[in-house]
Design a protein around this motif. Sequence first.
Motif, PDB file in Angstrom:
ATOM      1  N   ASP A 193       0.841  -1.197   0.000  1.00 46.52           N
ATOM      2  CA  ASP A 193       0.000   0.000   0.000  1.00 46.52           C
ATOM      3  C   ASP A 193       0.877   1.248   0.000  1.00 46.52           C
ATOM      4  O   ASP A 193       1.879   1.314   0.732  1.00 46.52           O
ATOM      5  CB  ASP A 193      -0.886   0.045   1.246  1.00 46.52           C
ATOM      6  CG  ASP A 193      -2.021  -0.966   1.200  1.00 46.52           C
ATOM      7  OD1 ASP A 193      -2.330  -1.460   0.099  1.00 46.52           O
ATOM      8  OD2 ASP A 193      -2.597  -1.258   2.269  1.00 46.52           O
ATOM      9  N   ILE A 194       0.483   2.248  -0.796  1.00 48.77           N
ATOM     10  CA  ILE A 194       1.124   3.554  -0.685  1.00 48.77           C
ATOM     11  C   ILE A 194       0.186   4.461   0.099  1.00 48.77           C
ATOM     12  O   ILE A 194      -1.030   4.398  -0.064  1.00 48.77           O
ATOM     13  CB  ILE A 194       1.442   4.168  -2.071  1.00 48.77           C
ATOM     14  CG1 ILE A 194       0.217   4.112  -2.997  1.00 48.77           C
ATOM     15  CG2 ILE A 194       2.639   3.529  -2.696  1.00 48.77           C
ATOM     16  CD1 ILE A 194       0.394   4.909  -4.267  1.00 48.77           C
ATOM     17  N   VAL A 195       0.749   5.271   0.975  1.00 49.50           N
ATOM     18  CA  VAL A 195      -0.083   6.102   1.849  1.00 49.50           C
ATOM     19  C   VAL A 195      -0.722   7.238   1.062  1.00 49.50           C
ATOM     20  O   VAL A 195      -1.904   7.536   1.209  1.00 49.50           O
ATOM     21  CB  VAL A 195       0.741   6.637   3.036  1.00 49.50           C
ATOM     22  CG1 VAL A 195      -0.096   7.593   3.881  1.00 49.50           C
ATOM     23  CG2 VAL A 195       1.249   5.475   3.891  1.00 49.50           C
TER      24      VAL A 195
ATOM     25  N   THR B 299       3.303   6.348  -9.600  1.00 49.04           N
ATOM     26  CA  THR B 299       2.873   5.037 -10.091  1.00 49.04           C
ATOM     27  C   THR B 299       1.418   5.058 -10.537  1.00 49.04           C
ATOM     28  O   THR B 299       1.004   4.234 -11.362  1.00 49.04           O
ATOM     29  CB  THR B 299       3.020   3.951  -9.010  1.00 49.04           C
ATOM     30  OG1 THR B 299       2.141   4.266  -7.908  1.00 49.04           O
ATOM     31  CG2 THR B 299       4.447   3.861  -8.499  1.00 49.04           C
ATOM     32  N   GLY B 300       0.649   5.974  -9.956  1.00 44.30           N
ATOM     33  CA  GLY B 300      -0.776   6.017 -10.281  1.00 44.30           C
ATOM     34  C   GLY B 300      -1.591   4.970  -9.546  1.00 44.30           C
ATOM     35  O   GLY B 300      -2.801   4.847  -9.747  1.00 44.30           O
ATOM     36  N   ASP B 301      -0.935   4.201  -8.655  1.00 44.93           N
ATOM     37  CA  ASP B 301      -1.658   3.191  -7.877  1.00 44.93           C
ATOM     38  C   ASP B 301      -2.575   3.867  -6.860  1.00 44.93           C
ATOM     39  O   ASP B 301      -2.287   4.964  -6.374  1.00 44.93           O
ATOM     40  CB  ASP B 301      -0.667   2.270  -7.148  1.00 44.93           C
ATOM     41  CG  ASP B 301       0.137   1.413  -8.111  1.00 44.93           C
ATOM     42  OD1 ASP B 301      -0.282   1.277  -9.274  1.00 44.93           O
ATOM     43  OD2 ASP B 301       1.185   0.886  -7.689  1.00 44.93           O
ATOM     44  N   LYS B 302      -3.645   3.195  -6.535  1.00 47.09           N
ATOM     45  CA  LYS B 302      -4.620   3.748  -5.600  1.00 47.09           C
ATOM     46  C   LYS B 302      -4.005   3.857  -4.203  1.00 47.09           C
ATOM     47  O   LYS B 302      -3.577   2.851  -3.629  1.00 47.09           O
ATOM     48  CB  LYS B 302      -5.859   2.852  -5.549  1.00 47.09           C
ATOM     49  CG  LYS B 302      -6.992   3.385  -4.705  1.00 47.09           C
ATOM     50  CD  LYS B 302      -8.188   2.440  -4.821  1.00 47.09           C
ATOM     51  CE  LYS B 302      -9.382   2.969  -4.067  1.00 47.09           C
ATOM     52  NZ  LYS B 302     -10.546   2.067  -4.222  1.00 47.09           N
ATOM     53  N   PRO B 303      -3.954   5.059  -3.636  1.00 50.79           N
ATOM     54  CA  PRO B 303      -3.328   5.222  -2.330  1.00 50.79           C
ATOM     55  C   PRO B 303      -4.264   4.838  -1.189  1.00 50.79           C
ATOM     56  O   PRO B 303      -5.492   4.848  -1.330  1.00 50.79           O
ATOM     57  CB  PRO B 303      -2.991   6.708  -2.279  1.00 50.79           C
ATOM     58  CG  PRO B 303      -4.010   7.350  -3.161  1.00 50.79           C
ATOM     59  CD  PRO B 303      -4.338   6.347  -4.232  1.00 50.79           C
ATOM     60  N   LEU B 304      -3.660   4.533  -0.056  1.00 49.89           N
ATOM     61  CA  LEU B 304      -4.411   4.191   1.150  1.00 49.89           C
ATOM     62  C   LEU B 304      -5.334   5.338   1.568  1.00 49.89           C
ATOM     63  O   LEU B 304      -6.440   5.105   2.066  1.00 49.89           O
ATOM     64  CB  LEU B 304      -3.422   3.851   2.275  1.00 49.89           C
ATOM     65  CG  LEU B 304      -3.979   3.285   3.574  1.00 49.89           C
ATOM     66  CD1 LEU B 304      -4.780   2.007   3.326  1.00 49.89           C
ATOM     67  CD2 LEU B 304      -2.844   3.015   4.556  1.00 49.89           C
TER      68      LEU B 304
ATOM     69  N   ARG C  37       6.483   1.933   1.299  1.00 50.21           N
ATOM     70  CA  ARG C  37       5.564   1.006   0.624  1.00 50.21           C
ATOM     71  C   ARG C  37       5.737  -0.451   1.062  1.00 50.21           C
ATOM     72  O   ARG C  37       4.746  -1.173   1.246  1.00 50.21           O
ATOM     73  CB  ARG C  37       5.721   1.149  -0.889  1.00 50.21           C
ATOM     74  CG  ARG C  37       4.699   0.384  -1.685  1.00 50.21           C
ATOM     75  CD  ARG C  37       4.595   0.873  -3.115  1.00 50.21           C
ATOM     76  NE  ARG C  37       3.418   0.275  -3.748  1.00 50.21           N
ATOM     77  CZ  ARG C  37       2.884   0.706  -4.883  1.00 50.21           C
ATOM     78  NH1 ARG C  37       3.411   1.730  -5.510  1.00 50.21           N
ATOM     79  NH2 ARG C  37       1.825   0.119  -5.389  1.00 50.21           N
ATOM     80  N   PRO C  38       6.970  -0.958   1.221  1.00 49.47           N
ATOM     81  CA  PRO C  38       7.106  -2.372   1.589  1.00 49.47           C
ATOM     82  C   PRO C  38       6.875  -2.677   3.070  1.00 49.47           C
ATOM     83  O   PRO C  38       6.912  -3.835   3.475  1.00 49.47           O
ATOM     84  CB  PRO C  38       8.546  -2.707   1.183  1.00 49.47           C
ATOM     85  CG  PRO C  38       9.270  -1.419   1.200  1.00 49.47           C
ATOM     86  CD  PRO C  38       8.269  -0.349   0.890  1.00 49.47           C
ATOM     87  N   THR C  39       6.658  -1.664   3.903  1.00 42.38           N
ATOM     88  CA  THR C  39       6.460  -1.882   5.334  1.00 42.38           C
ATOM     89  C   THR C  39       4.971  -1.996   5.658  1.00 42.38           C
ATOM     90  O   THR C  39       4.111  -1.674   4.842  1.00 42.38           O
ATOM     91  CB  THR C  39       7.066  -0.751   6.168  1.00 42.38           C
ATOM     92  OG1 THR C  39       6.362   0.471   5.892  1.00 42.38           O
ATOM     93  CG2 THR C  39       8.525  -0.545   5.853  1.00 42.38           C
ATOM     94  N   THR C  40       4.690  -2.453   6.865  1.00 48.19           N
ATOM     95  CA  THR C  40       3.313  -2.608   7.324  1.00 48.19           C
ATOM     96  C   THR C  40       3.121  -1.883   8.645  1.00 48.19           C
ATOM     97  O   THR C  40       4.082  -1.461   9.279  1.00 48.19           O
ATOM     98  CB  THR C  40       2.965  -4.098   7.518  1.00 48.19           C
ATOM     99  OG1 THR C  40       3.908  -4.668   8.462  1.00 48.19           O
ATOM    100  CG2 THR C  40       3.042  -4.866   6.218  1.00 48.19           C
ATOM    101  N   GLY C  41       1.845  -1.759   9.049  1.00 47.86           N
ATOM    102  CA  GLY C  41       1.577  -1.246  10.390  1.00 47.86           C
ATOM    103  C   GLY C  41       0.794   0.048  10.444  1.00 47.86           C
ATOM    104  O   GLY C  41       0.078   0.415   9.506  1.00 47.86           O
ATOM    105  N   ILE C  42       0.938   0.750  11.540  1.00 50.94           N
ATOM    106  CA  ILE C  42       0.076   1.869  11.912  1.00 50.94           C
ATOM    107  C   ILE C  42       0.268   3.086  11.019  1.00 50.94           C
ATOM    108  O   ILE C  42       1.382   3.580  10.843  1.00 50.94           O
ATOM    109  CB  ILE C  42       0.350   2.273  13.371  1.00 50.94           C
ATOM    110  CG1 ILE C  42      -0.073   1.152  14.325  1.00 50.94           C
ATOM    111  CG2 ILE C  42      -0.368   3.569  13.731  1.00 50.94           C
ATOM    112  CD1 ILE C  42       0.411   1.331  15.749  1.00 50.94           C
TER     113      ILE C  42
END
Length: 231
Positions: free
Chosen positions: A28-30, A35-40, A68-73
């Motif tokens: 996910d990107i915040v 990239t044009g990907d849908k952001p969080l 982008r490659p990390t997870t969490g809060i």
Amino acid sequence: MKTYSTKDNLQVLFEDNHIIVVNKRVGDIVQGDQTGDKPLSDVVKEYIKVKYEKPGAVYLGVVHRLDRPTTGIVLFAKTSKALSRLNDLFKNRETQKTYWAVVKNQPPKESDTLTHYLTRNPKNNTSKAHIKEVKDSKKAILDYQIIKKLDRYVALEIDLHTGRHHQIRCQLSAIGCPIKGDLKYGFDRSNPDGGIHLHARKLKFIHPVTKETVKIIAPVPQDIIWKNVEK
């Protein structure tokens, strides 16, 4: 802890009239980027719009970001007043951020404070750690402690004192402990999902409106290594 699911698998960790906290997934990107990907941020706006049947545009302020490659809060503001106050909290380092990382090698000490001076290379989007201050460097400080020794890896808990570009990834790599899956900082192979084993585990801050202390804990991803760390 109540969890909501949408078609985008949004996991909400905390929500009131002023703020919303979600558990970011790998990839996910915040915020929107080239990239044009849908952001969080758009996913959260849609969630709010549907849940509260809002007819117009939904306000959502981005307070901070995760790689982008990390997870969490990830914390968002639902009002401009909350955003302004939260921005001040983060700017003045009045928040407590704790991360978990799974690394390749055992660090030299069970626990330690790492201080480096980081320089950023925008061409390949990396940072480099220096022992001494160099031109255009920024001081980076974190504390780590070993929380679990796994079969082939070591799990660390990290408290950040500064918020530099790729700080945890760069500093751990500098002491010979690259994060699992992090090719950019010296790990030897990528994770199947393209992520890295770095998770924003805890966040503690003063609520921008109620002034109460808020403590958030994000469950780890559904991954056998993370589950072994959480046991």
